[in-house]
Design an enzyme around this catalytic site. Sequence first.
Site, PDB file in Angstrom:
ATOM      1  N   GLU A 187      -5.351 -19.494  26.810  1.00 37.50           N
ATOM      2  CA  GLU A 187      -5.650 -20.304  27.884  1.00 37.50           C
ATOM      3  C   GLU A 187      -5.634 -21.866  27.436  1.00 37.50           C
ATOM      4  OE1 GLU A 187      -4.908 -19.188  30.895  1.00 37.50           O
ATOM      5  OE2 GLU A 187      -5.053 -17.035  30.562  1.00 37.50           O
ATOM      6  N   HIS A 190      -2.177 -23.174  27.172  1.00 40.62           N
ATOM      7  CA  HIS A 190      -1.901 -23.628  28.545  1.00 40.62           C
ATOM      8  C   HIS A 190      -2.346 -25.024  28.806  1.00 40.62           C
ATOM      9  CE1 HIS A 190       0.481 -20.245  29.472  1.00 40.62           C
ATOM     10  NE2 HIS A 190      -0.384 -19.358  29.678  1.00 40.62           N
TER      11      HIS A 190
HETATM   12 ZN   LIG Z   1      -0.495 -17.296  30.146  1.00 42.53          ZN
END
Ligand SMILES: [Zn+2]
Length: 368
Positions: A187, A190
């Site tokens: 995460e 991202h």
């Molecule tokens: Zn992802």
Amino acid sequence: MQAKKQLQKHQRNTSNNSIYRIPVVVHIIHDGEDEGKGLNLSDETIKTLIKNVNDDFRRKSGTRGHNTHPSGVDTQIEFHLAQISPEGLPTTGIRRIDYNKLLDSLGREGIEGYRTAGYWNPEQYFNIWFSRFSRGFLGRAEFPETDLPGIPQPTEKIEEDGIFINSTYFMEGEEGPYGLGRTLTHEIGHFLGLLHVWGIKSNCENDDYCDDTPLVSGPHGSCSGSTPLACNGEPAMIENYMDYSDDACMNIFTKDQMVRMRTVLEHSPRRKTLTTSPGLIRSDIGANTVKTYPNPALETLNVEFGLNVLGLSHEWILYNLQGQIIQRFTFVAKHQMVFNLPLVASKVLILKIQGPALNTTQKIMIGN
Ligand SMILES: [Zn+2]
């Protein structure tokens, strides 16, 4: 092709190899359990997860984050629990919120809960929320604002800018395929502008705009058995953190992925400010000392206090060279402060700052 050029342009801009240190605030939204029980994850659990993230981002030898893959890199990006709160006072960087006590009684769990659980200024802190979500949902991230190719429109709600993690995978006795915490690494990828290795859609036509991650048609799960093939027939890089593989087999960020993340940290709103945030002590001041600047000063003096004296009451006494007191007051020390200087004819003043663990005398020059 345009995208490639853009990345190359940025690559030139990311020639510096300094280590970026990002201050993190963790918001643990729990169900009233004692600390360390159930959703109320212990400090140790949080610290272990952050350590694992750093092992991954730094490709640290002797840890699970190490790899010897020719495309694998140390991203030189680190994450540290905040030392200084938004109020300028010491903090553990971990907040605990009993969602039963939140004002909003509707939709307290999951994403809705975050809105009422609060956040710290995302210009200065990387917000990570831990809460209960339904099983199967591991986490979610907000993308940065960037002109790097492939990034979806980021959120306009800055109160949600950060990452959301399902606590239930880290509760006591939990030993699933995601227990090592690579969900955080994924995460955060991202959050810093990485796409999944298969791009935006599951087919062989999308890319993640990183040439050194073989294009694949979709996600991989378990990492046992024979290595699946990428779109070009080569082995897929199932070890990449931006795949969906089990935690146990992930251990690679590539050079192109590093360049994207560092580009975001150097250019994107609410990302580049993290690298110079006052949430971590960055100056060379010792824990019991103070630093003043500029010198000479004009109308104001900046004062930075070390960690051990924050929150303590101090006395400020300013003398002229004749020994007369021209300014005197008490104040509570915060990490970074700005003081107004009195209008005086003197070009040199003597400043004394006294507190329970600090007693300093400095010569302050006034003027241009
Ligand atoms: Zn992802």
